[in-house]
Design an enzyme around this catalytic site. Structure first.
Site, PDB file in Angstrom:
ATOM      1  N   LYS A   1      55.207  30.779  25.082  1.00  0.00           N
ATOM      2  CA  LYS A   1      54.518  29.785  25.924  1.00  0.00           C
ATOM      3  C   LYS A   1      53.974  28.612  25.099  1.00  0.00           C
ATOM      4  O   LYS A   1      53.523  27.617  25.666  1.00  0.00           O
ATOM      5  CB  LYS A   1      53.359  30.444  26.676  1.00  0.00           C
ATOM      6  CG  LYS A   1      53.745  31.653  27.521  1.00  0.00           C
ATOM      7  CD  LYS A   1      54.419  31.244  28.794  1.00  0.00           C
ATOM      8  CE  LYS A   1      54.775  32.375  29.724  1.00  0.00           C
ATOM      9  NZ  LYS A   1      53.671  33.130  30.259  1.00  0.00           N
TER      10      LYS A   1
ATOM     11  N   GLY B   1      49.459  36.231  37.824  1.00  0.00           N
ATOM     12  CA  GLY B   1      50.725  36.225  37.096  1.00  0.00           C
ATOM     13  C   GLY B   1      50.939  37.543  36.379  1.00  0.00           C
ATOM     14  O   GLY B   1      50.072  38.429  36.383  1.00  0.00           O
ATOM     15  N   SER B   2      52.099  37.659  35.728  1.00  0.00           N
ATOM     16  CA  SER B   2      52.450  38.935  35.105  1.00  0.00           C
ATOM     17  C   SER B   2      51.558  39.254  33.908  1.00  0.00           C
ATOM     18  O   SER B   2      51.252  40.425  33.650  1.00  0.00           O
ATOM     19  CB  SER B   2      53.924  38.907  34.681  1.00  0.00           C
ATOM     20  OG  SER B   2      54.168  37.803  33.824  1.00  0.00           O
ATOM     21  N   THR B   3      51.116  38.236  33.166  1.00  0.00           N
ATOM     22  CA  THR B   3      50.236  38.493  32.008  1.00  0.00           C
ATOM     23  C   THR B   3      48.836  38.849  32.491  1.00  0.00           C
ATOM     24  O   THR B   3      48.213  39.807  31.999  1.00  0.00           O
ATOM     25  CB  THR B   3      50.196  37.265  31.076  1.00  0.00           C
ATOM     26  OG1 THR B   3      51.512  36.710  30.972  1.00  0.00           O
ATOM     27  CG2 THR B   3      49.702  37.656  29.693  1.00  0.00           C
TER      28      THR B   3
ATOM     29  N   LYS C   1      49.989  25.264  34.299  1.00  0.00           N
ATOM     30  CA  LYS C   1      49.867  26.496  35.050  1.00  0.00           C
ATOM     31  C   LYS C   1      50.411  26.276  36.459  1.00  0.00           C
ATOM     32  O   LYS C   1      50.610  25.152  36.882  1.00  0.00           O
ATOM     33  CB  LYS C   1      48.391  26.932  35.120  1.00  0.00           C
ATOM     34  CG  LYS C   1      47.907  27.519  33.790  1.00  0.00           C
ATOM     35  CD  LYS C   1      46.481  28.018  33.856  1.00  0.00           C
ATOM     36  CE  LYS C   1      46.213  29.017  34.939  1.00  0.00           C
ATOM     37  NZ  LYS C   1      47.100  30.200  34.955  1.00  0.00           N
TER      38      LYS C   1
ATOM     39  N   ASP D   1      43.148  34.202  32.056  1.00  0.00           N
ATOM     40  CA  ASP D   1      44.314  33.881  32.886  1.00  0.00           C
ATOM     41  C   ASP D   1      45.530  33.645  31.989  1.00  0.00           C
ATOM     42  O   ASP D   1      45.381  33.389  30.787  1.00  0.00           O
ATOM     43  CB  ASP D   1      44.011  32.611  33.715  1.00  0.00           C
ATOM     44  CG  ASP D   1      44.908  32.477  34.937  1.00  0.00           C
ATOM     45  OD1 ASP D   1      45.902  33.216  35.046  1.00  0.00           O
ATOM     46  OD2 ASP D   1      44.619  31.605  35.779  1.00  0.00           O
ATOM     47  N   GLY D   2      46.682  33.691  32.572  1.00  0.00           N
ATOM     48  CA  GLY D   2      47.904  33.363  31.851  1.00  0.00           C
ATOM     49  C   GLY D   2      48.165  31.864  31.895  1.00  0.00           C
ATOM     50  O   GLY D   2      47.351  31.089  32.400  1.00  0.00           O
ATOM     51  N   ALA D   3      49.314  31.448  31.357  1.00  0.00           N
ATOM     52  CA  ALA D   3      49.710  30.037  31.410  1.00  0.00           C
ATOM     53  C   ALA D   3      51.229  29.966  31.291  1.00  0.00           C
ATOM     54  O   ALA D   3      51.868  30.892  30.784  1.00  0.00           O
ATOM     55  CB  ALA D   3      49.058  29.244  30.288  1.00  0.00           C
TER      56      ALA D   3
ATOM     57  N   GLU E   1      43.119  28.924  40.632  1.00  0.00           N
ATOM     58  CA  GLU E   1      42.939  29.140  39.184  1.00  0.00           C
ATOM     59  C   GLU E   1      42.115  28.022  38.555  1.00  0.00           C
ATOM     60  O   GLU E   1      41.253  28.274  37.708  1.00  0.00           O
ATOM     61  CB  GLU E   1      44.307  29.230  38.492  1.00  0.00           C
ATOM     62  CG  GLU E   1      45.058  30.505  38.815  1.00  0.00           C
ATOM     63  CD  GLU E   1      46.440  30.537  38.197  1.00  0.00           C
ATOM     64  OE1 GLU E   1      46.960  31.648  38.007  1.00  0.00           O
ATOM     65  OE2 GLU E   1      47.017  29.472  37.913  1.00  0.00           O
TER      66      GLU E   1
HETATM   67  O1  LIG Z   1      50.331  30.415  39.273  1.00  0.00           O
HETATM   68  C1  LIG Z   1      50.452  31.213  38.348  1.00  0.00           C
HETATM   69  C2  LIG Z   1      49.727  31.145  37.102  1.00  0.00           C
HETATM   70  O2  LIG Z   1      49.376  29.857  36.678  1.00  0.00           O
HETATM   71  C3  LIG Z   1      50.235  32.020  35.979  1.00  0.00           C
HETATM   72  O3  LIG Z   1      49.135  32.303  35.188  1.00  0.00           O
HETATM   73  C4  LIG Z   1      51.319  31.392  35.126  1.00  0.00           C
HETATM   74  O4  LIG Z   1      52.399  31.020  35.961  1.00  0.00           O
HETATM   75  C5  LIG Z   1      51.810  32.364  34.052  1.00  0.00           C
HETATM   76  O5  LIG Z   1      52.382  33.475  34.662  1.00  0.00           O
HETATM   77  P1  LIG Z   1      53.024  34.651  33.791  1.00  0.00           P
HETATM   78  O6  LIG Z   1      51.926  35.325  33.062  1.00  0.00           O
HETATM   79  O7  LIG Z   1      53.665  35.558  34.830  1.00  0.00           O
HETATM   80  O8  LIG Z   1      54.044  34.026  32.885  1.00  0.00           O
END
Ligand SMILES: O=C[C@H](O)[C@H](O)[C@H](O)COP(=O)(O)O
Length: 262
Positions: free
Chosen positions: A129, A34-36, A102, A89-91, A111
């Protein structure tokens, strides 16, 4: 040269930058998607490149594997690593018990496997979030393509009977075709609005034939690092019951932006 980041990217970056400090020499680290999480991979890449950090990274998606390799991180598979010291990881959502939704980026299956195989899971997120109740974000459910319409109907009927949802779910699309996960599956997004008993729902979903995994991460996350656009980071540790706040100095991180544009 400093790349100007949007407020949301500054928040994601500071969370990732602070979480990178948890990574120690010699660790086997799960790398989220993900972007984070991409900011985290860039931060770790800089630590490898400029500070000689030696880690083995286990990516949770093909996207993350490619970025990690580009950043000079030694990438290995989970089967090679077997067990990890840490996953970051992000969420899409987290609540005050650090339960998560997630899979907004479609990587929930790898993940969850990687996070579960780790001594510690740290989630990095911007403050938006944080939720009182999980469920405003559509809950991703990874299903095998065979008979997916039947699986979707079974999910809906079961959740309506449990009084968890109105009849609303959707197959995730990529243009005019179903979105395909790294494992070759489909994703059905469940529009629940508010999840009362996330623990029960996670178990019920995973018992259905055709469902491979759902995006509820219950009792998996240990620490959340919440980034703010002004450089503040909040650290909440569910095991220690602590909550602290720090500030990241952007001036000290200029070199990160110089060659790491998206
Ligand atoms: O499948 C993607 C993951 O679970 C990501 O960690 C989640 O969607 C958060 O993504 P982002 O950091 O882009 O908001």
């Amino acid at each position: 040269m400093t790349i100007e980041l949007s407020p949301i990217d500054r928040a994601k970056f500071v969370a990732a930058r602070r979480a990178a400090d948890f990574v120690e020499d010699g660790m086997r680290v799960g790398l989220g998607t993900g972007s984070t999480a991409a900011w985290l991979v860039r931060c770790l890449g800089e630590m490898v490149r400029d500070h000689g950090l030696r880690i083995k990274g286990v990516p949770t998606s093909a996207r993350t594997a490619e970025l990690a390799r580009d950043m000079g991180i030694n990438v290995i598979s989970l089967d090679e690593a077997r067990w990890l010291d840490l996953t970051i990881d992000g969420a899409d959502e987290f609540d005050d018990e650090l339960n998560l939704i997630k899979g907004g980026g479609g990587a929930l299956l790898q993940e969850k496997i990687v996070a579960t195989a780790s001594d510690q899971m740290i989630v990095i997120a911007d403050a938006a979030k944080e939720v009182e109740h999980l469920g405003a974000f559509p809950l991703p459910c990874e299903v095998i393509p065979f008979g997916w319409r039947t699986t979707q109907a079974l999910i809906e009927e079961t959740l309506v009977a449990m009084d968890v949802m109105g009849r609303a779910s959707s197959l995730r699309m990529n243009g005019d075709k179903p979105y395909i996960t790294d494992e070759g599956n489909y994703i059905v997004d469940l529009h629940l609005n508010r999840i009362g008993n996330a623990r029960q729902l996670a178990m019920v979903l995973n018992q259905m034939p055709g469902v491979v995994e759902n995006g509820l991460f219950i009792d998996i996350c240990d620490v959340v690092v919440i980034g703010h656009s002004d450089g503040r980071v909040e650290l909440r540790d569910i095991n220690e019951g602590t909550a602290t706040e720090e500030k990241i100095d952007f001036a000290e991180t200029d070199n990160l932006f110089s060659d790491l544009g998206d």
